[in-house]
Design an enzyme around this catalytic site. Structure first.
Site: not given
Length: 481
Positions: A236, A386, A444
């Site tokens: 990630d 982000y 993930h």
């Protein structure tokens, strides 16, 4: 006749263009002439509040100790009546978190989950803080356990988490890293930091802390701990930070191991697009094609799973404020990612797979992770990461993406990862691929889902790199004679 000639001419032009791209991809590895220079970062930048001041470089022990008042407040909020709409019949998790499942999860969180016991568990490894670039950076440190007389090399490893994870991701894998494993010549001294704005690391007070800047902070952390050279592992955001560090600081990085990886170069993007139309086997082994195709299905899945990314990249403080008001809201937002990102088929299950016996992550571990976000109030600052990365520079094209990473790299391809590229694609970015492993299971969050598989692959990669170093040193000595 004229129309036919025009069509034939257009067809020939298309064939020539596609052939040229194909040759450029196959021979040059990319369709650009030469990569740009590495970006320059200010080594004396200050991300703390107010004006610049010198860092306190002391490394201070830290213990997770949430106050009784905060624990009581959490329980009070969890015990408030739920305001839920019944789920639409037959939707399972395709519309998001199923309300019936949420009731069961919150009931468990209220009555069975014990924060005091979990806090003791989280303190089973020593924690520390130190100030870097105006921010108190939290990290966990686990030293290796090696019996005297064993021929095992100790190597430093920086282990980097992502979103919506935290350092909590690594509790199951650390024992397999710090203890000798069969077939491995190494053990690891693990340094596991919290990304700025996550968990117990301070949130930046100023704009600008993205993956590059986090990488510089982590390099300074490792140097402060006495590690001028070390290995990296991440998924990630941890994968992107690790890739940036390996590209920026090749003299410091001994090797980089990733469980989520992507090359974003003109050559890769051309291959992906053309491979959707051209005959099988041109750009990758046919067995790898299901990783990328059918393109429409892959893009549809990514679009369905990336709505969170858009709001976090554009309005992080809005979603952060909403989630920070209720642990139920925070829990449902994060747990939904653990459901879908662990296995794509979980959207078809009424409980998203979360409550099934075979679900690979314990509910307590997922609630530990959510509690870290809740007690530190870090969901807003974590979503800001982000906005700092998906900004105008990203959409203008990140120059670092087309700069080769020349340090040894290892890649663990888990089948349920959101996006998995084949070796021929990532070779456009990673120029020294030592291992590329297609895992049989896992998604993930492999450090939580499949810690044995991830640890074994990391051991294999580092052992091979270390053996190669010994061989290279032997060759250098022979050449000197």
């Amino acid at each position: 006749m004229g129309l036919l000639r025009s069509i034939l001419t257009l067809f020939l032009v298309v064939i020539v263009v596609l052939t040229g791209i194909f040759v450029g991809i196959q021979v040059g590895g990319a369709i650009y002439s030469s990569p740009p220079s590495l970006p320059q970062l200010d080594p004396n930048v200050y991300w703390g509040p107010g004006k610049y001041k010198e860092d306190d470089i002391t490394i201070k022990p830290y213990q997770i100790a949430i106050s009784k008042e905060d624990v009581k407040d959490l329980k009070m909020r969890l015990n408030l009546p739920l305001r839920l709409q019944p789920s639409v019949e037959g939707t399972a998790f395709t519309y998001g978190f199923n309300s019936g499942t949420l009731e069961k999860v919150i009931e468990y969180w209220r009555k069975e989950y014990d924060w005091e016991k979990r806090e003791t568990h989280l303190n089973s490894y020593p924690h520390f803080k130190t100030e870097i670039e105006g921010l108190n950076i939290h990290f966990m440190r686990a030293k290796p356990i090696v019996e005297s007389g064993k021929q095992i090399k100790v190597v430093p490893l920086l282990l980097i988490h992502g979103w919506p994870g935290s350092f909590v991701e690594f509790y199951d894998i650390i024992p397999k890293l710090i203890e000798p494993q069969e077939g491995s010549d190494v053990v690891f001294e693990v340094i596991c930091p919290s990304i700025p704005g996550y968990g117990f690391s301070d949130a930046p007070a100023k704009k600008g802390v993205g993956t590059l800047e986090a990488g510089q902070i982590f390099l300074k952390l490792m140097n402060r701990l006495g590690f001028n050279q070390f290995y990296l592992q991440g998924g990630d955001w941890g994968s992107l930070i690790a890739t940036d560090m390996a590209t920026m600081y090749p003299d410091n990085i001994l090797g980089v191991h990733l469980n989520m990886f992507q090359a974003n170069t003109p050559g890769v993007n051309a291959k992906w697009f053309l491979g959707n139309f051209l005959p099988s086997g041109l750009f990758m082994d046919p067995k790898d094609e299901p990783k990328m195709y059918p393109m429409g299905k892959k893009l549809s899945f990514l679009a369905a799973e990336s709505g969170y990314m858009h709001i976090q990249a554009t309005k992080p403080d809005t979603i952060g404020a909403a989630l920070d008001q209720s642990p139920v809201s925070l829990g449902v937002y994060i747990l939904e990612k653990f459901s879908t990102w662990t296995h794509k088929d979980n959207t078809q299950k009424p409980d998203g797979g979360l409550l099934q016996e075979e679900f690979p992550i314990a509910l307590d571990a997922m609630l530990d992770n959510i509690c870290i976000y809740w007690f530190t109030g870090s969901i807003t600052s974590s979503t800001r990461f982000y906005a700092e990365n998906f900004n105008e520079k990203f959409f203008q094209g990140r120059e670092l993406d087309i700069i080769p990473c020349n340090v040894p790299s290892g890649h663990a391809a888990f089948p349920e990862e959101l996006m998995v590229q084949p070796k021929t694609f990532i070779a456009h970015k990673f120029y020294d691929i030592v291992t590329y492993t297609d895992m049989e299971v896992g998604g993930h969050f492999p450090a939580m889902e499949r810690p044995l598989l991830l640890a074994a692959d990391l051991h294999k990669f580092v052992s091979l790199v270390e053996k190669r170093k010994i061989l290279d040193q032997s060759k250098e000595k022979l050449n000197e004679l």
